[in-house]
Design a protein around this motif. Structure first.
Motif, PDB file in Angstrom:
ATOM      1  N   VAL A   1       0.826  -1.200   0.000  1.00 25.86           N
ATOM      2  CA  VAL A   1       0.000   0.000   0.000  1.00 25.86           C
ATOM      3  C   VAL A   1       0.865   1.257   0.000  1.00 25.86           C
ATOM      4  N   GLN A   2       1.975   1.242   0.746  1.00 22.69           N
ATOM      5  CA  GLN A   2       2.840   2.406   0.874  1.00 22.69           C
ATOM      6  C   GLN A   2       4.296   1.941   0.875  1.00 22.69           C
ATOM      7  N   PRO A   3       4.885   1.699  -0.312  1.00 22.57           N
ATOM      8  CA  PRO A   3       6.251   1.167  -0.354  1.00 22.57           C
ATOM      9  C   PRO A   3       7.309   2.143   0.139  1.00 22.57           C
ATOM     10  N   PHE A   4       7.103   3.451  -0.100  1.00 25.70           N
ATOM     11  CA  PHE A   4       8.065   4.459   0.333  1.00 25.70           C
ATOM     12  C   PHE A   4       7.508   5.232   1.522  1.00 25.70           C
ATOM     13  N   LEU A   5       8.377   5.586   2.459  1.00 27.35           N
ATOM     14  CA  LEU A   5       7.929   6.255   3.676  1.00 27.35           C
ATOM     15  C   LEU A   5       8.021   7.775   3.609  1.00 27.35           C
ATOM     16  N   PHE A   6       8.743   8.311   2.632  1.00 29.24           N
ATOM     17  CA  PHE A   6       8.858   9.759   2.503  1.00 29.24           C
ATOM     18  C   PHE A   6       8.219  10.269   1.209  1.00 29.24           C
TER      19      PHE A   6
END
Length: 280
Positions: free
Chosen positions: A37-42
């Motif tokens: 759902v959200q591979p990158f955190l930034f």
């Protein structure tokens, strides 16, 4: 600077998407294949009709001598909801509880709506979108912002980036704040992807000597994402050093003054997230 940075992302992504794809790239997701759902955190990515529709996520962040999009100076616990509304629309909202190192606590809220205007109907391929949102940060300052998203997803690798343009309602902040981010991950084995993330904040510091937040700040560090097959869960970890690329004539910023730190100090941030897919 912002135009050169974002244009390079767009050109790179368009060149990659123009190449002939292998048959595996053009196939739909297999029944047992999971998508994070959200591979990158930034960077915030958009969802598609073939990706998870709704998900809840919990993340923890620990940072020192940082502020804003890099994270809370101290410990931060965040709960977020992300969902696909149909017609290439993605809703993303979160609430944060920050624990300062001096023992105090504070909160932050954010919500935004994103729409893909190029791509966005299938999981794999190029996507370009625009979004609008609003937030209240840890220093109780409200802001509105627009986010431009660009990404390219393939079975074995992914590339994504954002350009965020923010207007804070405070005389101690810049008229406009610019935040950019770029992430790349490659499949290492099975559901494990690894790569790097880069983020730049207050980039107007490259051409404004009196940038209100102390100067342009950069982050670069490793990024890992795991989305096990046949699982509702996915996991992400990222972080790294945060350093000043330029130094402003303004000694301290409105955001950093709240934690009593000089704007000339470098820092670091570490972030981990677990997401739960509500739609299977």
């Amino acid at each position: 600077m912002k135009n050169i940075f974002f244009t390079s992302i767009v050109i790179l992504t368009m060149c990659i998407s123009a190449r002939a794809q292998s048959p595996a790239d053009s196939k739909s997701l297999r029944a047992n294949e999971s998508v994070s759902v959200q591979p990158f955190l930034f960077s915030v990515n958009t969802l598609t009709g073939s990706a998870p529709y709704w998900a809840l996520s919990a993340s923890s962040n620990y940072a020192q001598r940082t502020a804003g999009q890099f994270g809370y100076d101290g410990a931060d616990q965040q709960l977020a909801v992300k969902g696909y509304l149909g017609n290439r629309l993605t809703l993303y909202a979160n609430a944060d509880l920050g624990f300062a190192r001096n023992g105090g606590t504070t909160t932050a809220l954010q919500a935004e709506l994103l729409r893909d205007f190029i791509g966005g109907k299938k999981t794999y391929g190029a996507r370009f979108g625009v979004g609008l949102g609003a937030n209240r940060d840890f220093s109780n300052v409200g802001a509105i912002f627009s986010r431009i998203t660009a990404s390219f997803d393939a079975p074995k690798w992914r590339l994504g980036g954002n350009l965020r343009i923010e207007k804070a309602f405070s005389n101690s902040r810049d008229g406009i704040d610019l935040v950019t981010s770029l992430g790349f991950q490659h499949r290492i084995t099975g559901p494990v992807f690894a790569g790097f993330e880069i983020m730049g904040q207050d980039l107007e510091g490259f051409w404004e000597a009196d940038e209100a937040e102390g100067g342009a700040k950069l982050l670069i560090g490793p990024s890992v994402n795991v989305a096990p097959a046949n699982s509702r869960f996915s996991f992400s970890v990222s972080g790294g050093p945060v350093f000043y690329a330029t130094h402003s004539t303004a000694l301290t910023s409105g955001a950093i003054r709240d934690v009593g730190l000089l704007a000339s100090q470098n820092g670091y941030t570490l972030r981990a997230m677990v997401a739960f897919n509500l739609h299977r």
